[in-house]
Write an enzyme that holds these catalytic residues in place. Structure first.
Site, mmCIF file in Angstrom:
data_model
loop_
_atom_site.group_PDB
_atom_site.id
_atom_site.type_symbol
_atom_site.label_atom_id
_atom_site.label_comp_id
_atom_site.label_asym_id
_atom_site.label_seq_id
_atom_site.Cartn_x
_atom_site.Cartn_y
_atom_site.Cartn_z
ATOM 1 N N ASP A 90 43.586 42.823 29.055
ATOM 2 C CA ASP A 90 42.744 43.237 30.173
ATOM 3 C C ASP A 90 43.663 43.675 31.312
ATOM 4 O O ASP A 90 44.216 42.858 32.036
ATOM 5 C CB ASP A 90 41.857 42.057 30.597
ATOM 6 C CG ASP A 90 41.038 42.344 31.845
ATOM 7 O OD1 ASP A 90 41.213 43.410 32.451
ATOM 8 O OD2 ASP A 90 40.230 41.465 32.220
ATOM 9 N N LYS A 147 39.453 49.863 37.827
ATOM 10 C CA LYS A 147 39.882 49.816 39.222
ATOM 11 C C LYS A 147 40.585 51.087 39.678
ATOM 12 O O LYS A 147 39.962 52.010 40.154
ATOM 13 C CB LYS A 147 40.747 48.579 39.473
ATOM 14 C CG LYS A 147 39.951 47.272 39.474
ATOM 15 C CD LYS A 147 40.740 46.133 40.048
ATOM 16 C CE LYS A 147 39.966 44.815 40.008
ATOM 17 N NZ LYS A 147 38.814 44.765 40.889
ATOM 18 N N TYR A 194 40.602 35.683 34.583
ATOM 19 C CA TYR A 194 39.367 36.281 35.110
ATOM 20 C C TYR A 194 39.174 37.623 34.426
ATOM 21 O O TYR A 194 40.090 38.452 34.382
ATOM 22 C CB TYR A 194 39.452 36.477 36.630
ATOM 23 C CG TYR A 194 38.262 37.220 37.182
ATOM 24 C CD1 TYR A 194 37.051 36.562 37.411
ATOM 25 C CD2 TYR A 194 38.332 38.581 37.460
ATOM 26 C CE1 TYR A 194 35.950 37.246 37.899
ATOM 27 C CE2 TYR A 194 37.238 39.273 37.954
ATOM 28 C CZ TYR A 194 36.045 38.604 38.173
ATOM 29 O OH TYR A 194 34.957 39.290 38.641
ATOM 30 N N TYR A 228 29.939 37.537 46.515
ATOM 31 C CA TYR A 228 30.444 36.197 46.788
ATOM 32 C C TYR A 228 30.202 35.782 48.246
ATOM 33 O O TYR A 228 31.117 35.371 48.958
ATOM 34 C CB TYR A 228 31.939 36.099 46.429
ATOM 35 C CG TYR A 228 32.172 36.325 44.961
ATOM 36 C CD1 TYR A 228 31.876 35.334 44.029
ATOM 37 C CD2 TYR A 228 32.651 37.545 44.490
ATOM 38 C CE1 TYR A 228 32.059 35.540 42.677
ATOM 39 C CE2 TYR A 228 32.830 37.765 43.128
ATOM 40 C CZ TYR A 228 32.529 36.753 42.234
ATOM 41 O OH TYR A 228 32.705 36.969 40.889
#
Length: 427
Positions: free
Chosen positions: A248, A277, A143, A15
């Site tokens: 999620d 993660k 997201y 990004y």
């Protein structure tokens, strides 16, 4: 050309605009919550390196297990072969995860975990003779990753992938759950958001394979915490229409919200659970997609019976060893006490931000602290303050937030909250 100059001329960071690279720090080593830069400056990693280093950097237990595994078996294909680290990790996952999650598919990253979950849902529906059920429902401001199908279930308007909208599969969206986690629940479907969800699922039940949600906490899409009862009712709606329910938990799994999984804030369980993660304690990329027997047997009983996915580095022994060590630390440690202490301190020390000009909201859940501004803030400008503050923070959108490692001390956390308040005043 210095190392940093080479980086800025040739390496593409996430990004970022390569024509206008912002402030970037060269990290030479890390230990605990601290990053040491190339000039010797030490700064606190208040982001847990994108929410993963829950035990801090270079934890000796994880490091030792990875070193030992490197000496024995760094990698072997998982097709037709298995190994002890994968088996031991599987046992630990079953000990910790919701009890209906009995089948484990190892993945390379969180985004891939979501891709696998979506493929599982479609193949399950196809196996039951419903090939038209290949679309997905979700809530806005969610997201779910940067890979192709995962992007299609991210918010197409407010999300980071709106410019790809014309190239992505069109999915079904309803507004995010309107009742916040700390607000009183309403049974009125017009007020709790479930009326719109029920209408969507009813109208499109012959086309929707699954409903995918980030349970309780919407992460990168807005750092919004919503009422768990929405998920309890969504489970019933999915059951009524035979729609697969996917949670999620890549950002929320392994203690971040004060429960082992955000699912544990509810009274239900999903059909498919995505984890990533923090699974390796931030040591290396790894993830998993877990599912129940209904989905696994549905796929196995159909044609071709094989689940059609198989990454080259699936169940990499080094990653399995790191994940097994990380979960072992959780099982025998006091992560609940650590997270509860962080939550209490974040609530107390971020509260003054409510009185600052430009602050729209302050919210805390577990080891997550958020100052939401009423305007977009600049990560580049924030990075310019990092050395001065001794804290690395990376705001996005309107959010200045922290997800600190669970091992963060009160003094270190005080430094983080002071930095957040400073950024709220200057950004």
């Amino acid at each position: 050309m210095t190392p940093l100059e080479f980086d800025q001329h040739h390496l593409w960071h996430p990004y970022t605009n390569v024509t206008k690279p912002g402030p970037t720090f060269v990290v030479k080593e890390a230990e605990g919550v601290w990053l040491t830069l190339d000039d010797g400056t030490r700064i606190i990693d208040a982001m847990s390196s994108w929410w993963s280093t829950i035990h801090g950097h270079r934890h000796p237990t994880i490091t030792k297990d990875v070193h030992d595994q490197l000496d024995r078996l760094p990698h072997v294909m998982f097709g037709g072969l298995t190994h002890d680290p994968a088996i031991e990790l599987g046992r630990r996952l079953l000990d910790l995860a919701p009890d209906t999650m009995q089948r484990i598919f190892y993945c390379d990253s969180g985004s891939v975990s979501v891709e696998v979950a979506l493929k599982m849902a479609v193949q399950y529906q196809v196996s039951l003779g419903r090939p038209a059920r290949c679309e997905f429902a979700t809530i806005r401001q969610g997201y779910h990753g940067d890979t192709w199908k995962a992007m299609s279930v991210c918010d197409p308007v407010t999300g980071m992938h709106h410019l790809f909208t014309g190239a992505l599969s069109i999915q079904h969206f309803v507004d995010r759950p309107p009742i916040a986690i700390d607000a009183d629940w309403s049974d009125d479907p017009a007020r709790n958001g479930l009326g719109a969800l029920e209408a969507l699922l009813t109208e499109n039940q012959d086309r929707i394979a699954a409903l995918i949600l980030e349970p309780v906490v919407q992460g990168t899409g807005g750092m919004y915490f919503y009422h768990p009862e929405y998920l309890n009712r969504a489970r019933a709606l999915c059951d009524a229409h035979d729609i697969v329910l996917i949670f999620d938990e890549i950002a929320t799994g392994f203690g971040r919200t004060g429960q082992m999984f955000a699912t544990d804030h509810t009274s239900v369980q999903p059909d498919i659970l995505c984890l990533g993660k923090a699974i390796t304690g931030g040591t290396m990329s790894f993830a998993t997609t877990m599912t129940n027997e209904k989905i696994a047997e549905g796929i196995g009983g159909g044609d071709p019976g094989l689940f059609m996915h198989g990454p080259t580095f699936m169940a990499n022994p080094l990653a399995c060893a790191a994940a097994g060590a990380s979960l072992s630390l959780l099982q025998r440690g006091d992560w609940q006490g650590q997270v509860a202490a962080i939550e209490a301190q974040l609530r107390a020390e971020l509260a003054p931000a409510r009185a600052l000009p430009g602050v729209a909201d302050v919210r805390v859940l577990g080891a997550i602290g958020v100052i939401e501004m009423d305007h977009v803030v600049s990560a580049d400008i924030a990075h310019g303050h990092c050395k001065e503050m001794g804290v690395f923070l990376r705001p996005f959108g309107k959010k200045i937030y922290t997800m600190p490692p669970f091992v963060t001390s009160p003094d270190e956390l005080r430094q983080i909250t002071a930095a957040m308040l400073h950024l709220a005043k200057v950004l």
